[in-house]
Motif scaffolding. Sequence first.
Motif, PDB file in Angstrom:
ATOM      1  N   THR A   1      38.090  44.010  43.087  1.00 11.30           N
ATOM      2  CA  THR A   1      38.786  43.514  44.275  1.00 11.30           C
ATOM      3  C   THR A   1      39.188  42.048  44.151  1.00 11.30           C
ATOM      4  O   THR A   1      40.372  41.741  44.047  1.00 11.30           O
ATOM      5  N   ASN A   2      38.249  41.138  44.150  1.00 12.50           N
ATOM      6  CA  ASN A   2      38.561  39.712  44.291  1.00 12.50           C
ATOM      7  C   ASN A   2      38.402  38.861  43.041  1.00 12.50           C
ATOM      8  O   ASN A   2      38.845  37.712  43.036  1.00 12.50           O
ATOM      9  N   ALA A   3      37.782  39.371  42.010  1.00 11.06           N
ATOM     10  CA  ALA A   3      37.429  38.535  40.855  1.00 11.06           C
ATOM     11  C   ALA A   3      38.640  37.834  40.251  1.00 11.06           C
ATOM     12  O   ALA A   3      38.605  36.621  40.009  1.00 11.06           O
ATOM     13  N   MET A   4      39.700  38.568  39.992  1.00 12.15           N
ATOM     14  CA  MET A   4      40.863  37.958  39.351  1.00 12.15           C
ATOM     15  C   MET A   4      41.465  36.848  40.210  1.00 12.15           C
ATOM     16  O   MET A   4      41.854  35.798  39.697  1.00 12.15           O
ATOM     17  N   TYR A   5      41.515  37.086  41.506  1.00 13.42           N
ATOM     18  CA  TYR A   5      42.080  36.081  42.415  1.00 13.42           C
ATOM     19  C   TYR A   5      41.180  34.847  42.484  1.00 13.42           C
ATOM     20  O   TYR A   5      41.675  33.718  42.495  1.00 13.42           O
ATOM     21  N   ASP A   6      39.863  35.066  42.523  1.00 15.46           N
ATOM     22  CA  ASP A   6      38.928  33.942  42.558  1.00 15.46           C
ATOM     23  C   ASP A   6      39.027  33.093  41.296  1.00 15.46           C
ATOM     24  O   ASP A   6      38.792  31.885  41.341  1.00 15.46           O
ATOM     25  N   LEU A   7      39.362  33.727  40.170  1.00 15.24           N
ATOM     26  CA  LEU A   7      39.503  32.998  38.914  1.00 15.24           C
ATOM     27  C   LEU A   7      40.895  32.395  38.741  1.00 15.24           C
ATOM     28  O   LEU A   7      41.163  31.714  37.758  1.00 15.24           O
ATOM     29  N   GLY A   8      41.787  32.657  39.698  1.00 15.29           N
ATOM     30  CA  GLY A   8      43.140  32.122  39.622  1.00 15.29           C
ATOM     31  C   GLY A   8      44.026  32.882  38.644  1.00 15.29           C
ATOM     32  O   GLY A   8      45.015  32.346  38.159  1.00 15.29           O
ATOM     33  N   LEU A   9      43.672  34.133  38.352  1.00 16.14           N
ATOM     34  CA  LEU A   9      44.449  34.957  37.431  1.00 16.14           C
ATOM     35  C   LEU A   9      45.436  35.828  38.203  1.00 16.14           C
ATOM     36  O   LEU A   9      45.139  36.262  39.311  1.00 16.14           O
ATOM     37  N   THR A  10      46.568  36.087  37.613  1.00 15.70           N
ATOM     38  CA  THR A  10      47.564  36.969  38.212  1.00 15.70           C
ATOM     39  C   THR A  10      47.410  38.355  37.598  1.00 15.70           C
ATOM     40  O   THR A  10      47.568  38.519  36.384  1.00 15.70           O
TER      41      THR A  10
ATOM     42  N   CYS B   1      37.374  48.139  36.901  1.00 13.20           N
ATOM     43  CA  CYS B   1      37.509  46.771  36.418  1.00 13.20           C
ATOM     44  C   CYS B   1      38.889  46.588  35.798  1.00 13.20           C
ATOM     45  O   CYS B   1      39.331  47.419  35.003  1.00 13.20           O
ATOM     46  N   PRO B   2      39.601  45.520  36.142  1.00  6.50           N
ATOM     47  CA  PRO B   2      40.918  45.276  35.565  1.00  6.50           C
ATOM     48  C   PRO B   2      40.834  45.061  34.046  1.00  6.50           C
ATOM     49  O   PRO B   2      39.925  44.367  33.573  1.00  6.50           O
ATOM     50  N   PRO B   3      41.749  45.637  33.291  1.00  3.00           N
ATOM     51  CA  PRO B   3      41.746  45.452  31.838  1.00  3.00           C
ATOM     52  C   PRO B   3      41.781  43.984  31.405  1.00  3.00           C
ATOM     53  O   PRO B   3      41.239  43.647  30.347  1.00  3.00           O
ATOM     54  N   SER B   4      42.372  43.116  32.196  1.00  2.00           N
ATOM     55  CA  SER B   4      42.427  41.691  31.836  1.00  2.00           C
ATOM     56  C   SER B   4      41.053  41.029  31.842  1.00  2.00           C
ATOM     57  O   SER B   4      40.908  39.911  31.333  1.00  2.00           O
ATOM     58  N   LEU B   5      40.056  41.696  32.407  1.00  2.00           N
ATOM     59  CA  LEU B   5      38.693  41.160  32.411  1.00  2.00           C
ATOM     60  C   LEU B   5      37.817  41.850  31.364  1.00  2.00           C
ATOM     61  O   LEU B   5      36.621  41.590  31.290  1.00  2.00           O
TER      62      LEU B   5
END
Length: 76
Positions: free
Chosen positions: A19-28, A42-46
Amino acid sequence: SMRRKFGSHFCNSRLYLSTNAMYDLGLTPTSEDLSAMNNGECPPSLMSDGVHLNDNGYKAIATLIYRNIFGNRTLT
């Protein structure tokens, strides 16, 4: 059941990562990330592969644990 057993000590990493991890890290998020997140995954970018987190994934977990211990104070 984990929340009931451990109460406020439980960190729901799957929920946070999806949900929020990518946004909290400032990732698009990419389109693949958004698709995974919409499926509660989990998003592949992580991820470094299909199983393990990459540096950003581990940073997200550290952020989750920090906030669980100290609240939403600014990370330093």
